[in-house]
Design a protein around this motif. Structure first.
Motif, PDB file in Angstrom:
ATOM      1  N   GLN A 198       0.817  -1.203   0.000  1.00  0.00           N
ATOM      2  CA  GLN A 198       0.000   0.000   0.000  1.00  0.00           C
ATOM      3  C   GLN A 198       0.853   1.256   0.000  1.00  0.00           C
ATOM      4  N   ILE A 199       0.259   2.307  -0.507  1.00  0.00           N
ATOM      5  CA  ILE A 199       0.793   3.662  -0.337  1.00  0.00           C
ATOM      6  C   ILE A 199      -0.345   4.480   0.244  1.00  0.00           C
ATOM      7  N   THR A 200      -0.115   5.058   1.407  1.00  0.00           N
ATOM      8  CA  THR A 200      -1.142   5.822   2.114  1.00  0.00           C
ATOM      9  C   THR A 200      -0.635   7.236   2.365  1.00  0.00           C
ATOM     10  N   MET A 201      -1.478   8.210   2.083  1.00  0.00           N
ATOM     11  CA  MET A 201      -1.102   9.609   2.292  1.00  0.00           C
ATOM     12  C   MET A 201      -2.147  10.310   3.158  1.00  0.00           C
ATOM     13  N   TYR A 202      -1.655  11.145   4.065  1.00  0.00           N
ATOM     14  CA  TYR A 202      -2.546  11.964   4.876  1.00  0.00           C
ATOM     15  C   TYR A 202      -2.783  13.287   4.147  1.00  0.00           C
ATOM     16  N   PRO A 203      -4.041  13.626   3.852  1.00  0.00           N
ATOM     17  CA  PRO A 203      -4.298  14.929   3.236  1.00  0.00           C
ATOM     18  C   PRO A 203      -3.734  16.056   4.087  1.00  0.00           C
ATOM     19  N   LYS A 204      -3.036  16.979   3.451  1.00  0.00           N
ATOM     20  CA  LYS A 204      -2.392  18.090   4.160  1.00  0.00           C
ATOM     21  C   LYS A 204      -3.359  19.251   4.301  1.00  0.00           C
ATOM     22  N   LEU A 205      -3.365  19.857   5.489  1.00  0.00           N
ATOM     23  CA  LEU A 205      -4.224  21.009   5.739  1.00  0.00           C
ATOM     24  C   LEU A 205      -3.597  22.263   5.146  1.00  0.00           C
ATOM     25  N   THR A 206      -4.416  23.151   4.654  1.00  0.00           N
ATOM     26  CA  THR A 206      -3.925  24.442   4.176  1.00  0.00           C
ATOM     27  C   THR A 206      -3.500  25.288   5.380  1.00  0.00           C
ATOM     28  N   LEU A 264      -1.838  11.636  -5.255  1.00  0.00           N
ATOM     29  CA  LEU A 264      -1.585  10.201  -5.244  1.00  0.00           C
ATOM     30  C   LEU A 264      -1.912   9.578  -6.598  1.00  0.00           C
ATOM     31  N   ASP A 265      -2.904  10.103  -7.289  1.00  0.00           N
ATOM     32  CA  ASP A 265      -3.239   9.585  -8.617  1.00  0.00           C
ATOM     33  C   ASP A 265      -2.082   9.824  -9.591  1.00  0.00           C
ATOM     34  N   SER A 266      -1.383  10.963  -9.439  1.00  0.00           N
ATOM     35  CA  SER A 266      -0.218  11.250 -10.289  1.00  0.00           C
ATOM     36  C   SER A 266       0.903  10.248 -10.008  1.00  0.00           C
ATOM     37  N   ILE A 286      -3.266  -2.770  -9.504  1.00  0.00           N
ATOM     38  CA  ILE A 286      -3.244  -1.681  -8.530  1.00  0.00           C
ATOM     39  C   ILE A 286      -4.617  -1.008  -8.525  1.00  0.00           C
ATOM     40  N   THR A 287      -5.149  -0.754  -7.343  1.00  0.00           N
ATOM     41  CA  THR A 287      -6.455  -0.098  -7.242  1.00  0.00           C
ATOM     42  C   THR A 287      -6.368   1.352  -7.692  1.00  0.00           C
ATOM     43  N   ASP A 288      -7.510   1.928  -7.973  1.00  0.00           N
ATOM     44  CA  ASP A 288      -7.581   3.381  -8.122  1.00  0.00           C
ATOM     45  C   ASP A 288      -7.399   4.008  -6.743  1.00  0.00           C
ATOM     46  N   VAL A 289      -7.185   5.305  -6.711  1.00  0.00           N
ATOM     47  CA  VAL A 289      -7.073   6.008  -5.432  1.00  0.00           C
ATOM     48  C   VAL A 289      -8.429   5.965  -4.732  1.00  0.00           C
ATOM     49  N   ILE A 334      -3.648   3.750  -2.272  1.00  0.00           N
ATOM     50  CA  ILE A 334      -3.721   2.811  -3.383  1.00  0.00           C
ATOM     51  C   ILE A 334      -3.140   1.492  -2.880  1.00  0.00           C
ATOM     52  N   ILE A 335      -3.657   0.391  -3.412  1.00  0.00           N
ATOM     53  CA  ILE A 335      -3.231  -0.940  -2.996  1.00  0.00           C
ATOM     54  C   ILE A 335      -2.772  -1.726  -4.221  1.00  0.00           C
ATOM     55  N   LYS A 336      -1.645  -2.403  -4.078  1.00  0.00           N
ATOM     56  CA  LYS A 336      -1.175  -3.308  -5.122  1.00  0.00           C
ATOM     57  C   LYS A 336      -1.384  -4.751  -4.653  1.00  0.00           C
ATOM     58  N   VAL A 337      -1.941  -5.578  -5.527  1.00  0.00           N
ATOM     59  CA  VAL A 337      -2.119  -6.990  -5.219  1.00  0.00           C
ATOM     60  C   VAL A 337      -0.831  -7.716  -5.614  1.00  0.00           C
TER      61      VAL A 337
END
Length: 454
Positions: A183-191, A305-307, A369-372, A385-388
């Protein structure tokens, strides 16, 4: 996403979860309290057995034979008795008491009110339930520590693993459908504007406290920390190194009674008050305001993450490289993003996957790999996103494909045998008394014949 998916290969002496419904086996007119067993100077009351069984049942334990359950308690009590006399095992009574209070609060959060929880767990008062949790956690701690001390040098050779497999291969469980995932996991950043808004709220709370409002009342009203809000934000007997670094650094730089400036951590923003500091322990109150991302901040993270996913799909970046560079999940980013179960295996039963994750990988094959997608991890909104990495069909455990699992099962068996031998050697030196109520029980160990004065 819960990566700590339980896969129990072999049970041990340690009673992490008790498995019996004693209340169903007690007949009308039976005693509800009194001394059931004495091991050295450790006393097991009938009410202790009842409390532990009720608590365990609500935690998902399976129903088992009453005599087996009582014998497992006796075995564990012997470990506990010896552990408390072992000077190399740390006394953690205060920390366990604090953890019991926190666990009580966490369980309470799963119910609409305290009365419903106490009724469900069959306790009359909060004191009774907290005391039962503390007893169970104390017993587990000392039992586990002594178990580890006895089996510290246990190991199995390849030949022993092979022998174990040949002897038990027809009794080994079937492995259900499994997957290996990364997996790749990202925390959305606050402005900056959003961060400043949260900080301003904390500063307003701080000003109110300095103006005469009690820290405790403000914590109960405003804090987003379920583990301490109902207790006025208080954590006691905090060992250095236990809390996240920003929290601890700020707390220990305060004078007793002093308030901190807003402190940012991975959980959000804290207002901290140092209550007491003594050696390597301290008490502190805090008010937590979670840094909850809004829709625009989540959308920005999804786009980023989609990029990254596109770069992986185009072969410009490997999944392992991307996990190391971009993932915010500390437990997987340094391990090529690999998701592991509680036993450390990278194989996870499909039936044990969280619903969101199960839905996302449905129909995917090895290498896909899943979509975001958006998820919640440890109460935080994340995008992932998750890779099988692999898909493993259900099969009978086999030494050629499941060597590590079979090795662990063989090692667990060896550890149990070491503890059984240790128990037999210690019995002549430890006073054990069992109430006649259990005289019809056929125990694996003849505790009565081996009873001796201490």
């Amino acid at each position: 996403m819960n990566r700590h998916i339980k896969f129990v290969l072999l049970t041990t002496f340690i009673l992490s979860f008790f498995s019996i419904n004693i209340s169903a086996q007690l007949k009308t007119g039976d005693l509800v309290d009194g001394i059931a067993v004495v091991v050295g100077d450790e006393i097991i009351l009938e009410s202790d057995i009842e409390d532990q069984a009720n608590f365990a049942k609500q935690q998902g334990a399976q129903v088992a034979d009453k005599c087996e359950f009582v014998e497992s308690i006796i075995s564990n009590k012997l470990l506990i008795y010896e552990a408390k006399r072992d000077t190399l095992i740390e006394n953690r009574s205060q920390a366990i008491k604090e953890q019991a209070n926190q666990k009580y609060t966490q369980i309470l959060g799963q119910f609409p009110d305290e009365k419903t929880m106490l009724t469900t767990y069959k306790f009359r008062t909060s004191y009774e339930m907290k005391n039962a949790i503390e007893k169970i956690d104390t017993d587990n701690y000392y039992g586990q520590m002594k178990f580890q001390r006895i089996t510290d040098k246990a190991d199995v050779t390849p030949n022993e693993v092979t022998d174990f497999f040949n002897m038990y291969k027809f009794q080994l469980p079937e492995v259900k459908d499994e997957v290996s995932l990364s997996q790749i996991t990202m925390y959305p950043k606050l402005t900056d504007d959003h961060k400043n808004e949260i900080i301003a709220r904390l500063n307003k709370i701080k000003k109110d406290i300095e103006g005469g409002e009690s820290f405790e009342s403000q914590a109960r009203i405003y804090s987003d920390d379920p583990g301490s809000a109902s207790n006025g934000g208080l954590y006691t007997n905090i060992a250095r190194g236990k809390m996240v670094k920003p929290f601890e650094a700020a707390a220990l730089n305060l004078q007793e009674g002093e308030l901190s400036e807003p402190v940012e951590s991975e959980f959000g923003y804290h207002l901290i008050q140092l209550v007491k500091k003594s050696g390597r322990m301290y008490d502190a109150r805090h008010i937590l305001l979670k840094a909850e991302p809004n829709a625009d901040e989540i959308a920005t993270a999804r786009k980023e993450l989609d990029s990254i996913r596109t770069l992986i799909m185009e072969g410009k970046l490997t999944f392992k490289e991307a996990a190391y560079r971009f993932s915010d999940d500390k437990q997987t980013k340094f391990n090529a993003g690999i998701v592991t179960s509680q036993d450390g295996s990278d194989r996870i039963e499909k039936l044990n996957l969280p619903p969101t994750l199960s839905y996302q990988i449905a129909g995917l094959n090895k290498g896909d790999i899943t979509d975001v997608f958006q998820d919640t991890e440890r109460d935080r909104k994340v995008v992932s996103i998750i890779k099988v990495d692999d898909v493993i069909a259900a099969h009978q455990l086999d030494i050629n494909t499941d060597y590590d699992r079979i090795k662990q099962m063989a090692l667990n068996k060896k550890k149990n045998e070491m503890v059984e031998q240790w128990v037999k050697e210690r019995l002549p030196n430890v006073f054990i008394s069992i109430n006649d109520r259990y005289k019809t029980c056929t125990f694996k160990t003849d505790w009565r014949k081996t009873t001796a004065s201490n």
